[in-house]
Motif scaffolding. Structure first.
Motif, PDB file in Angstrom:
ATOM      1  N   LYS A   1      52.056  41.893  80.453  1.00 18.30           N
ATOM      2  CA  LYS A   1      51.523  43.246  80.437  1.00 18.30           C
ATOM      3  C   LYS A   1      50.671  43.748  79.398  1.00 18.30           C
ATOM      4  O   LYS A   1      49.712  44.405  79.553  1.00 18.30           O
ATOM      5  CB  LYS A   1      52.759  44.168  80.739  1.00 18.30           C
ATOM      6  CG  LYS A   1      53.631  43.972  81.792  1.00 18.30           C
ATOM      7  CD  LYS A   1      54.693  45.051  82.186  1.00 18.30           C
ATOM      8  CE  LYS A   1      55.827  45.103  80.989  1.00 18.30           C
ATOM      9  NZ  LYS A   1      56.831  46.043  81.028  1.00 18.30           N
ATOM     10  N   THR A   2      51.063  43.284  78.061  1.00 15.22           N
ATOM     11  CA  THR A   2      50.311  43.707  77.083  1.00 15.22           C
ATOM     12  C   THR A   2      48.632  43.199  77.181  1.00 15.22           C
ATOM     13  O   THR A   2      47.643  43.533  76.556  1.00 15.22           O
ATOM     14  CB  THR A   2      50.965  43.438  75.573  1.00 15.22           C
ATOM     15  OG1 THR A   2      50.815  41.925  75.497  1.00 15.22           O
ATOM     16  CG2 THR A   2      52.094  43.933  75.620  1.00 15.22           C
ATOM     17  N   GLY A   3      48.506  42.011  77.860  1.00 17.43           N
ATOM     18  CA  GLY A   3      47.420  41.252  77.764  1.00 17.43           C
ATOM     19  C   GLY A   3      47.174  40.216  76.900  1.00 17.43           C
ATOM     20  O   GLY A   3      46.340  39.859  76.665  1.00 17.43           O
ATOM     21  N   GLY A   4      48.484  39.702  76.560  1.00 13.36           N
ATOM     22  CA  GLY A   4      48.311  38.476  75.699  1.00 13.36           C
ATOM     23  C   GLY A   4      49.203  38.681  74.264  1.00 13.36           C
ATOM     24  O   GLY A   4      49.744  39.945  73.809  1.00 13.36           O
ATOM     25  N   LEU A   5      49.254  37.743  73.529  1.00 12.79           N
ATOM     26  CA  LEU A   5      49.914  37.671  72.226  1.00 12.79           C
ATOM     27  C   LEU A   5      49.299  38.682  70.952  1.00 12.79           C
ATOM     28  O   LEU A   5      49.972  39.179  70.346  1.00 12.79           O
ATOM     29  CB  LEU A   5      49.864  36.356  71.670  1.00 12.79           C
ATOM     30  CG  LEU A   5      50.550  36.292  70.360  1.00 12.79           C
ATOM     31  CD1 LEU A   5      52.120  36.355  70.368  1.00 12.79           C
ATOM     32  CD2 LEU A   5      50.354  34.792  69.822  1.00 12.79           C
ATOM     33  N   THR A   6      47.894  38.591  71.317  1.00 18.17           N
ATOM     34  CA  THR A   6      47.334  39.758  70.341  1.00 18.17           C
ATOM     35  C   THR A   6      47.760  41.259  70.417  1.00 18.17           C
ATOM     36  O   THR A   6      48.032  41.727  69.582  1.00 18.17           O
ATOM     37  CB  THR A   6      45.872  39.660  70.389  1.00 18.17           C
ATOM     38  OG1 THR A   6      45.334  38.409  70.483  1.00 18.17           O
ATOM     39  CG2 THR A   6      45.221  40.639  69.560  1.00 18.17           C
ATOM     40  N   GLU A   7      47.695  41.697  71.678  1.00 14.77           N
ATOM     41  CA  GLU A   7      48.271  43.013  71.832  1.00 14.77           C
ATOM     42  C   GLU A   7      49.756  43.154  71.627  1.00 14.77           C
ATOM     43  O   GLU A   7      50.429  44.030  71.134  1.00 14.77           O
ATOM     44  CB  GLU A   7      47.710  43.771  73.058  1.00 14.77           C
ATOM     45  CG  GLU A   7      48.282  45.038  73.552  1.00 14.77           C
ATOM     46  CD  GLU A   7      47.875  46.191  72.535  1.00 14.77           C
ATOM     47  OE1 GLU A   7      48.782  47.099  72.239  1.00 14.77           O
ATOM     48  OE2 GLU A   7      46.900  45.951  71.738  1.00 14.77           O
ATOM     49  N   ALA A   8      50.235  42.096  72.132  1.00  8.27           N
ATOM     50  CA  ALA A   8      52.119  41.913  71.929  1.00  8.27           C
ATOM     51  C   ALA A   8      52.369  42.210  70.310  1.00  8.27           C
ATOM     52  O   ALA A   8      53.355  43.009  70.139  1.00  8.27           O
ATOM     53  CB  ALA A   8      52.387  40.837  72.557  1.00  8.27           C
ATOM     54  N   LEU A   9      51.829  41.656  69.529  1.00  2.00           N
ATOM     55  CA  LEU A   9      51.890  41.534  68.330  1.00  2.00           C
ATOM     56  C   LEU A   9      51.747  42.883  67.578  1.00  2.00           C
ATOM     57  O   LEU A   9      52.595  43.424  67.058  1.00  2.00           O
ATOM     58  CB  LEU A   9      51.056  40.525  67.278  1.00  2.00           C
ATOM     59  CG  LEU A   9      51.476  39.231  67.280  1.00  2.00           C
ATOM     60  CD1 LEU A   9      50.185  38.299  67.037  1.00  2.00           C
ATOM     61  CD2 LEU A   9      52.591  38.816  66.317  1.00  2.00           C
ATOM     62  N   ALA A  10      50.658  43.474  68.270  1.00  2.00           N
ATOM     63  CA  ALA A  10      50.378  45.030  67.549  1.00  2.00           C
ATOM     64  C   ALA A  10      51.464  45.773  68.203  1.00  2.00           C
ATOM     65  O   ALA A  10      51.809  46.761  67.569  1.00  2.00           O
ATOM     66  CB  ALA A  10      48.778  45.239  68.143  1.00  2.00           C
ATOM     67  N   THR A  11      51.789  45.716  69.491  1.00  3.91           N
ATOM     68  CA  THR A  11      52.742  46.575  70.046  1.00  3.91           C
ATOM     69  C   THR A  11      54.179  46.401  69.297  1.00  3.91           C
ATOM     70  O   THR A  11      54.768  47.440  69.167  1.00  3.91           O
ATOM     71  CB  THR A  11      53.004  46.138  71.487  1.00  3.91           C
ATOM     72  OG1 THR A  11      51.775  46.297  72.029  1.00  3.91           O
ATOM     73  CG2 THR A  11      53.916  47.079  72.156  1.00  3.91           C
ATOM     74  N   VAL A  12      54.475  45.292  68.868  1.00  2.33           N
ATOM     75  CA  VAL A  12      55.882  45.086  68.359  1.00  2.33           C
ATOM     76  C   VAL A  12      55.683  45.910  66.880  1.00  2.33           C
ATOM     77  O   VAL A  12      56.954  46.521  66.665  1.00  2.33           O
ATOM     78  CB  VAL A  12      56.239  43.611  68.134  1.00  2.33           C
ATOM     79  CG1 VAL A  12      57.311  43.332  67.207  1.00  2.33           C
ATOM     80  CG2 VAL A  12      56.537  42.861  69.435  1.00  2.33           C
ATOM     81  N   ARG A  13      54.846  45.478  66.303  1.00  2.00           N
ATOM     82  CA  ARG A  13      54.586  46.137  64.844  1.00  2.00           C
ATOM     83  C   ARG A  13      54.699  47.495  64.924  1.00  2.00           C
ATOM     84  O   ARG A  13      55.313  48.272  64.041  1.00  2.00           O
ATOM     85  CB  ARG A  13      53.186  45.553  64.018  1.00  2.00           C
ATOM     86  CG  ARG A  13      53.687  43.871  63.634  1.00  2.00           C
ATOM     87  CD  ARG A  13      52.568  43.220  63.236  1.00  2.00           C
ATOM     88  NE  ARG A  13      53.022  42.005  62.928  1.00  2.00           N
ATOM     89  CZ  ARG A  13      51.951  40.850  62.840  1.00  2.00           C
ATOM     90  NH1 ARG A  13      50.810  41.017  63.486  1.00  2.00           N
ATOM     91  NH2 ARG A  13      52.235  39.582  62.570  1.00  2.00           N
TER      92      ARG A  13
END
Length: 327
Positions: free
Chosen positions: A249-261
């Motif tokens: 849903k985030t569009g990959g690890l890059t946005e997932a990392l930013a979302t978590v942080r």
């Protein structure tokens, strides 16, 4: 640049048994695999087109194909974030880029991304939606001590009670996949804590969850279908205690990392979740789970056959991916 090659494959992987949630059942995992090859190194990324958001294998493949020229000409991962919207298409490409960078530099993804050194993590293991007795029987044979129960119907409280009786040692996550209404949640929430429930996931439809502005009971409520990227977090923090971050849903690890942080700065708890898919899809999420409170990365356990060098699961724990698999 310009010496990068893109391959796109649609893959159908039979499941060991039907995976059933409130919206229906599936008997295979339908995924899109992206392979990027450059200077003798190969990176892979896999994602799940999700019908809930209007995605199909054809639409995801077409979206990736439309970016072929840019990708093969050396598009950076940073520029990918603005070229493609969040979703399964960008997820497969983004994760393949991370894997390719790791292979080209000899530096594992966890170091490139500033993640903790990976260790085995506990994962929730899903008990598919069924009758209370059938779910209790499934829970008895399910590995691990963190079980995720799929709900969706008038017997939901009986389902939780039956599973708790069968597995009193287990902590439970209950996931309605938007299948409850505002009248049902208070009774479930009131009884939940005494039945081993530690988290209630997405009780109401996305966009129809104002009842959560005054959340009932002592059990935390987690957003899933309501959560996609950082863009929703400010609003979600008013309704939910935690957010389920899924790379598809985030569009990959890059946005997932930013979302978590960013979710952490808002005081939200973190679950790292998954769709039903194999180890190539799951590997980045397993690394990201090092930042989470709860991981739900059991997708490969549902497959009749996983890929070579797949993730290793044992008693509810999953080991980090090997370099032969991803990252």
């Amino acid at each position: 640049m310009g010496n990068r090659n893109l391959e796109i494959s649609a893959i159908s992987s039979p499941l060991k048994r039907a995976f059933t949630i409130s919206r229906g059942a599936k008997t295979s995992a339908e995924t899109i695999l992206v392979t990027l090859t450059e200077n003798g190194a190969t990176g892979r990324g896999e994602s799940v087109p999700y019908a809930r958001y209007g995605e199909t294998a054809a639409s995801v493949t077409a979206a990736i194909e439309s970016a072929r020229t840019a990708l093969e000409s050396g598009l950076t991962r940073e520029d990918l974030q603005s070229l493609m919207p969040p979703g399964a298409a960008r997820c497969a490409v983004d994760c393949a880029m991370w894997d390719l960078e790791a292979k080209l530099t000899g530096t594992p993804v966890w170091k490139l991304a500033g993640l903790p050194e990976p260790k085995p993590v506990e994962t929730a293991v899903t008990v598919s939606l069924d009758t209370p007795d059938a779910m209790a029987a499934a829970a008895k044979s399910t590995q691990g001590r963190l079980l995720k129960l799929k709900l969706g119907g008038p017997d939901d409280l009986a389902r939780i009670e039956a599973v708790h009786a069968a597995r009193p040692d287990a902590r439970l996550i209950v996931d309605a996949n938007e299948g409850l209404n505002a009248n049902e949640l208070p009774a479930i929430a009131k009884a939940a804590a005494a039945l081993g429930v530690v988290l209630i996931e997405q009780p109401f439809p996305a966009g129809d969850d104002d009842a959560l502005l005054s959340r009932p009971g002592p059990v935390a409520i987690c957003a899933d279908e309501s959560a996609h990227t950082r863009a929703e977090l400010q609003d979600l923090a008013r309704r939910y205690d935690a957010v389920n971050v899924k790379l598809d849903k985030t569009g990959g690890l890059t946005e997932a990392l930013a979302t978590v942080r960013e979710a952490r700065t808002l005081g939200l708890g973190i679950m790292v979740g998954c769709m039903v898919a194999g180890s190539v899809s799951m590997a980045p999420a397993v690394l990201l789970a090092g930042l989470a409170d709860v991981a739900d990365v059991d997708g490969p356990l549902w497959l009749a056959e996983d890929v070579a060098h797949g993730l290793a699961y044992s008693d509810g724990m999953v080991a980090p991916p090997s370099a032969d698999l991803w990252g």
